[in-house]
Scaffold this active site. Structure first.
Site, PDB file in Angstrom:
ATOM      1  N   ASP A  46      -4.093  14.468 -25.374  1.00 35.58           N
ATOM      2  CA  ASP A  46      -4.339  13.085 -24.972  1.00 35.58           C
ATOM      3  C   ASP A  46      -3.596  12.195 -25.968  1.00 35.58           C
ATOM      4  O   ASP A  46      -4.143  11.793 -26.990  1.00 35.58           O
ATOM      5  CB  ASP A  46      -5.837  12.783 -24.950  1.00 35.58           C
TER       6      ASP A  46
ATOM      7  N   THR B 253      -1.227   6.698 -22.115  1.00 31.74           N
ATOM      8  CA  THR B 253      -1.264   5.339 -21.582  1.00 31.74           C
ATOM      9  C   THR B 253       0.155   4.792 -21.648  1.00 31.74           C
ATOM     10  O   THR B 253       1.010   5.324 -22.356  1.00 31.74           O
ATOM     11  CB  THR B 253      -2.159   4.398 -22.415  1.00 31.74           C
TER      12      THR B 253
ATOM     13  N   GLU C 133      -0.222   5.050  -0.522  1.00 33.30           N
ATOM     14  CA  GLU C 133      -0.931   6.308  -0.830  1.00 33.30           C
ATOM     15  C   GLU C 133       0.039   7.464  -0.692  1.00 33.30           C
ATOM     16  O   GLU C 133       0.866   7.479   0.222  1.00 33.30           O
ATOM     17  CB  GLU C 133      -2.092   6.514   0.144  1.00 33.30           C
TER      18      GLU C 133
ATOM     19  N   ARG D 125      -0.462  -2.139 -18.448  1.00 32.62           N
ATOM     20  CA  ARG D 125      -1.709  -1.399 -18.595  1.00 32.62           C
ATOM     21  C   ARG D 125      -1.729  -0.262 -17.567  1.00 32.62           C
ATOM     22  O   ARG D 125      -1.633  -0.510 -16.370  1.00 32.62           O
ATOM     23  CB  ARG D 125      -2.866  -2.360 -18.351  1.00 32.62           C
TER      24      ARG D 125
ATOM     25  N   LYS E  71       0.037   0.967 -24.890  1.00 34.88           N
ATOM     26  CA  LYS E  71      -0.235   0.873 -26.323  1.00 34.88           C
ATOM     27  C   LYS E  71       1.105   0.705 -27.061  1.00 34.88           C
ATOM     28  O   LYS E  71       1.814  -0.233 -26.742  1.00 34.88           O
ATOM     29  CB  LYS E  71      -1.089   2.058 -26.754  1.00 34.88           C
TER      30      LYS E  71
ATOM     31  N   TYR F  36       0.847  -1.192   0.000  1.00 32.67           N
ATOM     32  CA  TYR F  36       0.000   0.000   0.000  1.00 32.67           C
ATOM     33  C   TYR F  36       0.878   1.235   0.000  1.00 32.67           C
ATOM     34  O   TYR F  36       1.811   1.334   0.802  1.00 32.67           O
ATOM     35  CB  TYR F  36      -0.914   0.029   1.234  1.00 32.67           C
TER      36      TYR F  36
HETATM   37  C1  LIG Z   1      -6.767   4.424 -25.085  1.00 32.26           C
HETATM   38  C2  LIG Z   1      -7.170   5.826 -24.923  1.00 32.26           C
HETATM   39  C3  LIG Z   1      -7.581   6.339 -23.679  1.00 32.26           C
HETATM   40  C4  LIG Z   1      -7.881   5.493 -22.456  1.00 32.26           C
HETATM   41  O1  LIG Z   1      -7.071   4.520 -22.044  1.00 32.26           O
HETATM   42  P1  LIG Z   1      -7.615   3.420 -21.013  1.00 32.26           P
HETATM   43  O2  LIG Z   1      -6.352   2.911 -20.415  1.00 32.26           O
HETATM   44  O3  LIG Z   1      -8.367   2.418 -21.824  1.00 32.26           O
HETATM   45  O4  LIG Z   1      -8.481   4.079 -20.015  1.00 32.26           O
HETATM   46  C5  LIG Z   1      -7.838   7.692 -23.576  1.00 32.26           C
HETATM   47  N1  LIG Z   1      -7.716   8.505 -24.622  1.00 32.26           N
HETATM   48  C6  LIG Z   1      -7.349   8.049 -25.836  1.00 32.26           C
HETATM   49  C7  LIG Z   1      -7.232   9.022 -26.959  1.00 32.26           C
HETATM   50  C8  LIG Z   1      -7.073   6.704 -26.032  1.00 32.26           C
HETATM   51  O5  LIG Z   1      -6.721   6.263 -27.244  1.00 32.26           O
END
Ligand SMILES: *Cc1c(COP(=O)(O)O)cnc(C)c1O
Length: 436
Positions: free
Chosen positions: A224, A250, A80, A259, A253, A78
């Site tokens: 994003d 993320t 936090e 993840r 990807k 844990y």
């Molecule tokens: C994949 C993605 C997310 C979210 O990712 P998660 O890990 O699935 O929550 C947010 N914004 C964009 C543009 C994405 O391609």
């Protein structure tokens, strides 16, 4: 890039469709003895991943090193708070793991501050909004119909419920972002923030143009970069860090880590971003995932990853050309990234039918909205197959298997399985039956 600089696959003897990474693992052998029902699911999923072509644009194969960190006892801790300021005892070592991850992230992306705690890309976006916005604020983002993410204003998501989203679009003819419309909408709605990023846009956003529009109307720019951040790490896509106030991403990807999510920003927003993650939107950090992020950032800083990222793009371009030659209409006429969007209508199928015929052949991908009409297209990516060591010749082969699958020809499933077996995602090993 020249053919000679491609990452060519090491020739490997075909192996049975077995995930060496699980069969080799003593922990998995123990799981199998203790709970064969659960173990069988894990094994079958590993076999599914290795036995077909994984072309979902958001997926990849993490390294055994990343999987080892994910499966480590750091999962028990844990923690936090942040390194040096935790709400729990015994955090000295996980503090070191988090510092390693943040130091590697700031070096990799050239930013002043990184927060590596977001549990997912969506959590990162939520925290970015929490740091910069108040409920009811107006936000400009790519319309969902054009490839905006759920967190960019979907009524089914917190973003659409708590903020007033206005969508900009893409030109139906070219498939490119309509920057003129973006500017008009920004002047008209005076948003508090502009979001730049998409789940399916195959081209590089013009970050300088976004910055200019944001500055003109006094809006924050949130990039994003969930999809392209791995290409950025490998120098194969422009870096949004110098342009955006906050970059959301993320780690699973193209970046090929565990993840999870992360946030990058300048020093002046560091405190607000950190407080927006914990305690505002999350509790205890997942320290095993953060350690795995550190491992992935370490991998992403190597020349091998730079070569990988460029190969991902070269492969996507080759695949896009191959699909076009087979009669599909490739959105925007090609790609700059790992993503290819296509309309299979000319072959007499829509995106949904295409997806199910391809799935029957072991080729796994998604459908996507088309910038025109109500039909659906298909969206695919080359991150996972490139990790497997496939290069341009294999992309040409995939394009022809693709067309054969859409025509429902015989034996496509077998050919896909043979091809996948020649490029195992994890190193081949002696296939042993543990615990039997
Ligand atoms: C994949 C993605 C997310 C979210 O990712 P998660 O890990 O699935 O929550 C947010 N914004 C964009 C543009 C994405 O391609």
């Amino acid at each position: 890039m020249s053919a000679s600089s491609e990452v060519r696959p090491v020739p490997l003897a075909p192996v049975p469709l077995a995930p060496a990474v699980l069969h080799d693992d003593p922990a998995f052998a123990a799981l199998r003895r203790q709970d064969p029902q659960a173990a069988d699911i894990l094994l079958a999923e590993s076999q599914r991943q290795a036995g077909g072509l994984q072309l979902i644009a958001a997926e990849n194969f993490t390294s055994p090193a990343v999987l080892a960190a994910l499966g480590s006892p750091l999962a028990n801790k844990y923690a936090e708070g942040y390194p040096g300021a935790r709400h729990h005892g015994g955090c000295e070592l996980v503090d070191a793991a988090e510092r390693l991850a943040t130091e590697r992230a700031t070096a990799l992306f050239g930013c002043e501050h990184a927060n590596v705690q977001p549990h997912s890309g969506s959590s990162a976006v939520l925290a970015a909004y929490a740091a910069l916005l108040r409920p009811g604020d107006t936000v400009l983002a790519l319309g969902l119909h054009f490839g905006g993410h759920l967190t960019h204003g979907s009524p089914a998501n917190f973003s659409g419920r708590w903020f007033d989203f206005v969508g900009y679009g893409i030109d139906p003819e070219t498939g490119l972002i309509d920057y003129g419309q973006l500017r008009r909408l920004a002047r008209q709605h005076r948003p508090k923030a502009i979001v730049c990023g998409s789940i399916s846009y195959p081209r590089h956003p013009d970050y300088a143009a976004f910055r200019e529009v944001a500055d003109e109307v006094g809006a924050y720019l949130i990039a994003d970069a969930a999809h392209p951040i791995g290409l950025v790490a490998g120098g194969a896509a422009p870096n949004p860090v110098p342009y955006a106030d906050v970059v959301c991403a993320t780690t699973h990807k193209v970046l090929r880590g565990p993840r999870g999510g992360m946030l990058l920003c300048g020093a002046e927003l560091a405190d607000r971003i950190d407080r927006a993650v914990f305690p505002f939107t999350q509790g205890g950090a997942q320290m095993h995932t953060i350690a795995a992020k550190a491992v992935a950032f370490g991998e992403a800083a190597t020349p091998a990853f730079t070569a990988y990222a460029h190969q991902v793009v070269a492969n996507a371009r080759e695949l896009a050309e191959g699909l076009e030659a087979e009669g599909l209409a490739v959105l925007t006429g090609g790609t700059d990234t790992h993503i290819v969007g296509a309309d299979p209508a000319a072959l007499g199928v829509d995106g949904r039918t295409a997806r199910s015929r391809l799935a029957a052949a072991g080729i796994v991908l998604d459908t996507c909205a088309l910038p025109y009409g109500d039909g659906r297209g298909i969206r695919l990516g080359t991150a996972a197959v490139t990790t497997q060591g496939m290069g341009r010749p294999e992309m040409a082969r995939i394009a022809s298997l693709f067309a054969a699958a859409l025509r429902e020809e015989d034996r496509v499933r077998e050919q896909v399985a043979e091809m996948a077996a020649a490029f195992p995602p994890y190193p081949p090993a002696v296939i042993e039956r543990h615990g039997e």
